[in-house]
Design a protein around this motif. Structure first.
Motif, PDB file in Angstrom:
ATOM      1  N   SER A  25       0.883  -1.170   0.000  1.00  0.00           N
ATOM      2  CA  SER A  25       0.000   0.000   0.000  1.00  0.00           C
ATOM      3  C   SER A  25       0.920   1.218   0.000  1.00  0.00           C
ATOM      4  O   SER A  25       1.590   1.497   1.000  1.00  0.00           O
ATOM      5  CB  SER A  25      -0.893   0.002   1.237  1.00  0.00           C
ATOM      6  N   PHE A  56      -5.736   1.143  -1.922  1.00  0.00           N
ATOM      7  CA  PHE A  56      -5.905   0.901  -0.483  1.00  0.00           C
ATOM      8  C   PHE A  56      -7.140   0.062  -0.141  1.00  0.00           C
ATOM      9  O   PHE A  56      -7.637   0.107   0.984  1.00  0.00           O
ATOM     10  CB  PHE A  56      -5.938   2.225   0.303  1.00  0.00           C
ATOM     11  N   TRP A  59      -5.974  -2.516   2.462  1.00  0.00           N
ATOM     12  CA  TRP A  59      -5.646  -1.712   3.652  1.00  0.00           C
ATOM     13  C   TRP A  59      -6.910  -1.409   4.440  1.00  0.00           C
ATOM     14  O   TRP A  59      -6.987  -1.604   5.651  1.00  0.00           O
ATOM     15  CB  TRP A  59      -4.960  -0.431   3.187  1.00  0.00           C
ATOM     16  N   TRP A  67       2.333   1.359   8.810  1.00  0.00           N
ATOM     17  CA  TRP A  67       3.280   0.556   8.040  1.00  0.00           C
ATOM     18  C   TRP A  67       4.374   0.101   8.995  1.00  0.00           C
ATOM     19  O   TRP A  67       4.895   0.939   9.756  1.00  0.00           O
ATOM     20  CB  TRP A  67       3.947   1.391   6.945  1.00  0.00           C
TER      21      TRP A  67
END
Length: 152
Positions: A25, A56, A59, A67
């Motif tokens: 991502s 994303f 995500w 991260w």
């Protein structure tokens, strides 16, 4: 990038029990480009699949907020662990070992080797493809980066 050595150790320790899937991502616009990701995969000799999550979607679906974030998903498909940030190798290793033991005991662990085609296999051996790589010839050491200290 800093967790790659830990992931490589885990992949080597559990070659037929663990499947690592990277989800990229991007923090920056240029990191969304699949070709840029492919070059990083080759440069760092990453040997697991990487998904380009440019929009994303993954995500958001996994409620990631930092991260790196690592999820441990059991063979039945359930999330059994989440680790944010770098480090944490001992805890992750123990969780993987415990999960393997439990699912092996139940007879629910598929240990057949997973056949993957690595990016490196697609392009062949390119010894000077990336900065920082060196090649020794009979006449000289050719270094593709201007400053490099090598300890052998």
């Amino acid at each position: 990038m800093h967790i790659i050595p830990d992931l490589k150790k885990l992949e080597k320790k559990y070659p037929n029990e663990l499947v690592v899937i990277g989800v990229h991502s991007a923090k920056f616009e240029n990191e969304k480009d699949t070709e840029n990701i492919r070059r990083i995969v080759l440069r760092y000799e990453i040997e697991h699949p990487i998904v380009n999550d440019a929009d994303f979607a993954i995500w958001k679906a996994y409620d990631v907020d930092s991260w790196p974030t690592r999820y441990l998903i059991d063979p039945a498909g359930y999330i059994i662990g989440r680790l944010k940030g770098e480090g944490g190798y001992p805890a992750l290793d123990k969780a993987i070992a415990d999960t393997i033991a439990e699912f092996r005991k139940r007879g629910e662990l598929n240990e057949a080797p997973l056949k993957l085609v690595l990016e490196r296999a697609k392009v062949g051996d390119l010894p000077l493809a990336f900065p920082g790589k060196s090649w020794l010839t009979l006449r000289a050491i050719v270094c593709s980066s201007p400053i490099r200290i090598t300890i052998a």
